[in-house]
Design a protein around this motif. Structure first.
Motif, PDB file in Angstrom:
ATOM      1  N   ALA A  52       0.890  -0.919   0.326  1.00 19.68           N
ATOM      2  CA  ALA A  52      -0.262  -0.691  -0.312  1.00 19.68           C
ATOM      3  C   ALA A  52       1.002   1.322  -0.166  1.00 19.68           C
ATOM      4  O   ALA A  52       0.012   2.236  -0.366  1.00 19.68           O
ATOM      5  CB  ALA A  52      -1.130   0.106   1.549  1.00 19.68           C
ATOM      6  N   ASP A  53       2.179   0.938   0.312  1.00 15.83           N
ATOM      7  CA  ASP A  53       3.002   2.604   0.344  1.00 15.83           C
ATOM      8  C   ASP A  53       4.363   2.668  -0.084  1.00 15.83           C
ATOM      9  O   ASP A  53       5.551   3.142   0.261  1.00 15.83           O
ATOM     10  CB  ASP A  53       2.907   2.626   1.706  1.00 15.83           C
ATOM     11  CG  ASP A  53       4.150   1.933   2.520  1.00 15.83           C
ATOM     12  OD1 ASP A  53       4.391   0.288   2.076  1.00 15.83           O
ATOM     13  OD2 ASP A  53       5.280   1.609   3.583  1.00 15.83           O
ATOM     14  N   GLU A  54       3.738   1.822  -1.743  1.00 10.82           N
ATOM     15  CA  GLU A  54       5.551   1.689  -1.971  1.00 10.82           C
ATOM     16  C   GLU A  54       5.428   2.735  -3.100  1.00 10.82           C
ATOM     17  O   GLU A  54       4.282   3.682  -3.188  1.00 10.82           O
ATOM     18  CB  GLU A  54       5.256   0.184  -3.231  1.00 10.82           C
ATOM     19  CG  GLU A  54       4.550   1.430  -4.625  1.00 10.82           C
ATOM     20  CD  GLU A  54       2.394   0.306  -4.452  1.00 10.82           C
ATOM     21  OE1 GLU A  54       2.162   1.109  -5.172  1.00 10.82           O
ATOM     22  OE2 GLU A  54       3.116  -0.175  -3.700  1.00 10.82           O
ATOM     23  N   GLU A  55       6.939   2.752  -3.334  1.00  8.48           N
ATOM     24  CA  GLU A  55       7.578   4.636  -3.905  1.00  8.48           C
ATOM     25  C   GLU A  55       7.206   4.230  -5.195  1.00  8.48           C
ATOM     26  O   GLU A  55       8.297   5.262  -6.683  1.00  8.48           O
ATOM     27  CB  GLU A  55       8.376   5.021  -3.590  1.00  8.48           C
ATOM     28  CG  GLU A  55       8.455   6.136  -1.874  1.00  8.48           C
ATOM     29  CD  GLU A  55       9.210   6.231  -1.734  1.00  8.48           C
ATOM     30  OE1 GLU A  55       9.942   7.295  -1.656  1.00  8.48           O
ATOM     31  OE2 GLU A  55      10.117   6.318  -0.354  1.00  8.48           O
ATOM     32  N   GLY A  56       7.705   3.369  -5.862  1.00  8.31           N
ATOM     33  CA  GLY A  56       7.116   2.218  -7.179  1.00  8.31           C
ATOM     34  C   GLY A  56       7.677   0.946  -7.035  1.00  8.31           C
ATOM     35  O   GLY A  56       8.153   0.107  -6.283  1.00  8.31           O
ATOM     36  N   PHE A  57       7.721   0.466  -8.395  1.00  8.88           N
ATOM     37  CA  PHE A  57       8.439  -0.415  -9.144  1.00  8.88           C
ATOM     38  C   PHE A  57       9.928  -0.767  -9.323  1.00  8.88           C
ATOM     39  O   PHE A  57       9.463  -0.207 -10.023  1.00  8.88           O
ATOM     40  CB  PHE A  57       7.430  -1.909  -9.384  1.00  8.88           C
ATOM     41  CG  PHE A  57       5.994  -1.435  -8.772  1.00  8.88           C
ATOM     42  CD1 PHE A  57       5.628  -3.199  -7.785  1.00  8.88           C
ATOM     43  CD2 PHE A  57       5.125  -0.625  -8.862  1.00  8.88           C
ATOM     44  CE1 PHE A  57       4.557  -3.395  -6.961  1.00  8.88           C
ATOM     45  CE2 PHE A  57       3.507  -1.434  -7.510  1.00  8.88           C
ATOM     46  CZ  PHE A  57       3.656  -2.089  -7.546  1.00  8.88           C
ATOM     47  N   LEU A  58      10.771  -2.001  -9.405  1.00 13.55           N
ATOM     48  CA  LEU A  58      11.186  -2.250  -9.998  1.00 13.55           C
ATOM     49  C   LEU A  58      11.382  -3.511 -10.529  1.00 13.55           C
ATOM     50  O   LEU A  58      11.076  -4.856  -9.895  1.00 13.55           O
ATOM     51  CB  LEU A  58      12.781  -2.151  -9.202  1.00 13.55           C
ATOM     52  CG  LEU A  58      13.030  -0.836  -8.189  1.00 13.55           C
ATOM     53  CD1 LEU A  58      14.455  -1.134  -8.123  1.00 13.55           C
ATOM     54  CD2 LEU A  58      13.368   0.355  -9.435  1.00 13.55           C
ATOM     55  N   LEU A  59      11.594  -3.625 -12.394  1.00 14.98           N
ATOM     56  CA  LEU A  59      11.942  -4.886 -12.674  1.00 14.98           C
ATOM     57  C   LEU A  59      13.560  -5.153 -12.838  1.00 14.98           C
ATOM     58  O   LEU A  59      13.987  -3.729 -13.279  1.00 14.98           O
ATOM     59  CB  LEU A  59      11.302  -4.440 -14.344  1.00 14.98           C
ATOM     60  CG  LEU A  59      11.212  -5.719 -14.994  1.00 14.98           C
ATOM     61  CD1 LEU A  59      10.232  -7.112 -14.411  1.00 14.98           C
ATOM     62  CD2 LEU A  59      10.732  -5.569 -16.461  1.00 14.98           C
TER      63      LEU A  59
ATOM     64  N   ALA B 160      12.450   1.157 -13.516  1.00 17.08           N
ATOM     65  CA  ALA B 160      11.474   2.277 -12.831  1.00 17.08           C
ATOM     66  C   ALA B 160      10.618   2.090 -12.733  1.00 17.08           C
ATOM     67  O   ALA B 160      10.103   3.255 -13.889  1.00 17.08           O
ATOM     68  CB  ALA B 160      12.862   3.021 -12.117  1.00 17.08           C
ATOM     69  N   LEU B 161       9.868   1.218 -12.245  1.00 17.53           N
ATOM     70  CA  LEU B 161       8.112   2.211 -13.172  1.00 17.53           C
ATOM     71  C   LEU B 161       7.101   2.744 -11.836  1.00 17.53           C
ATOM     72  O   LEU B 161       8.175   2.898  -9.925  1.00 17.53           O
ATOM     73  CB  LEU B 161       7.293   0.869 -12.882  1.00 17.53           C
ATOM     74  CG  LEU B 161       7.722  -0.185 -13.727  1.00 17.53           C
ATOM     75  CD1 LEU B 161       7.376  -1.183 -14.050  1.00 17.53           C
ATOM     76  CD2 LEU B 161       7.895   0.406 -15.286  1.00 17.53           C
ATOM     77  N   ASP B 162       6.410   3.664 -11.406  1.00 15.41           N
ATOM     78  CA  ASP B 162       5.949   4.398 -10.684  1.00 15.41           C
ATOM     79  C   ASP B 162       4.914   3.453  -9.882  1.00 15.41           C
ATOM     80  O   ASP B 162       4.782   2.225  -9.344  1.00 15.41           O
ATOM     81  CB  ASP B 162       4.735   5.886 -11.685  1.00 15.41           C
ATOM     82  CG  ASP B 162       5.406   6.157 -11.900  1.00 15.41           C
ATOM     83  OD1 ASP B 162       6.687   6.590 -12.002  1.00 15.41           O
ATOM     84  OD2 ASP B 162       4.802   6.813 -12.909  1.00 15.41           O
ATOM     85  N   PRO B 163       4.222   4.094  -8.735  1.00 12.46           N
ATOM     86  CA  PRO B 163       3.665   3.338  -7.501  1.00 12.46           C
ATOM     87  C   PRO B 163       2.061   3.334  -8.873  1.00 12.46           C
ATOM     88  O   PRO B 163       1.770   3.130  -9.350  1.00 12.46           O
ATOM     89  CB  PRO B 163       2.708   4.516  -6.896  1.00 12.46           C
ATOM     90  CG  PRO B 163       4.233   4.732  -6.660  1.00 12.46           C
ATOM     91  CD  PRO B 163       4.773   5.237  -7.701  1.00 12.46           C
TER      92      PRO B 163
END
Length: 229
Positions: free
Chosen positions: A166-173, A188-191
């Motif tokens: 619920a509180d990620e600042e983004g996602f990393l592939l 690097a991707l958005d929340p």
């Protein structure tokens, strides 16, 4: 009353002793050296053993905005920023990031068959209808789940996953091409993103992939150098 006060004082003393006995993570100390008129080498000491990695950023103004130079493994402690604009100030900082990675999936490209292309399949997006993440990034069971990889073309793979935080600042592939020992960040991707398509490099024709929800930690000190030329 006196007995209650004595018990309170004893409890306070025990808490203070425990706090003093708990080792505190030293902040990262960053230095910048101009090693040529247009090359700057960064070195730093100190790291959080719980960090998943670290991100190094630069700006050309004291207050930013900052641009990401790279996501680095947690054990790395030096980085060279080369071929910079002459006579320009550069400011740097290093931040740890935290978060758990999904289980990996293996991808082999070449020769098909390929899935029917969807419009915008390679764009980062949020697919509605999935379960809404509720866990903090650093909690148990917070890693993204249900990661799938679909080969869309000879050099393209579409990824989907379930967001559990619920509180990620983004996602990393992240990927690990065949023959390489470690995973590296490739996007690097958005929340709230839970779908993304990657156009691969030739060395990624066979690779393992995983996705990580993440949050940043505290920044190092900010350092700067001005290039010459």
């Amino acid at each position: 009353m006196r007995a209650a006060l004595a018990a309170l004082l004893l409890t306070t003393a025990l808490l203070l002793a425990a706090a003093c006995a708990t080792p505190r993570q030293a902040p990262v100390q960053l230095t910048a050296t101009l090693v040529s008129p247009t090359d700057i080498t960064l070195r730093w000491q100190g790291r959080d053993p719980d960090a998943s990695g670290q991100v190094i950023e630069f700006a050309t103004e004291p207050g930013g905005p900052y641009t990401i130079l790279g996501f680095l493994p947690p054990e790395q402690s030096t980085y060279t920023h080369p071929d910079l604009i002459p006579r320009t100030p550069f400011y740097y900082r290093v931040r740890p990031y935290y978060g758990q990675a999904s289980a990996p999936v293996d991808v082999a490209l070449g020769g098909g068959p390929y899935a029917k292309p969807e419009s915008g399949w390679s764009e980062p997006r949020t697919i509605p209808g999935g379960p809404k993440g509720a866990r903090p990034v650093r909690s148990e069971g917070a890693a993204p789940s249900d990661l799938t990889a679909t080969v869309m073309q000879a050099d393209g793979v579409a990824f989907r996953w379930t967001d559990r935080t619920a509180d990620e600042e983004g996602f990393l592939l992240e990927d690990r091409p065949s023959g390489r020992p470690d995973f590296r960040v490739v996007a690097a991707l958005d929340p709230d993103v839970n779908a993304f398509g990657l156009i691969t490099l030739p060395e990624e024709s066979r690779a393992s992939y995983r996705v990580r929800a993440f949050r940043y930690g505290a920044s190092s000190n900010i350092v700067h150098q001005t290039t010459k030329g």
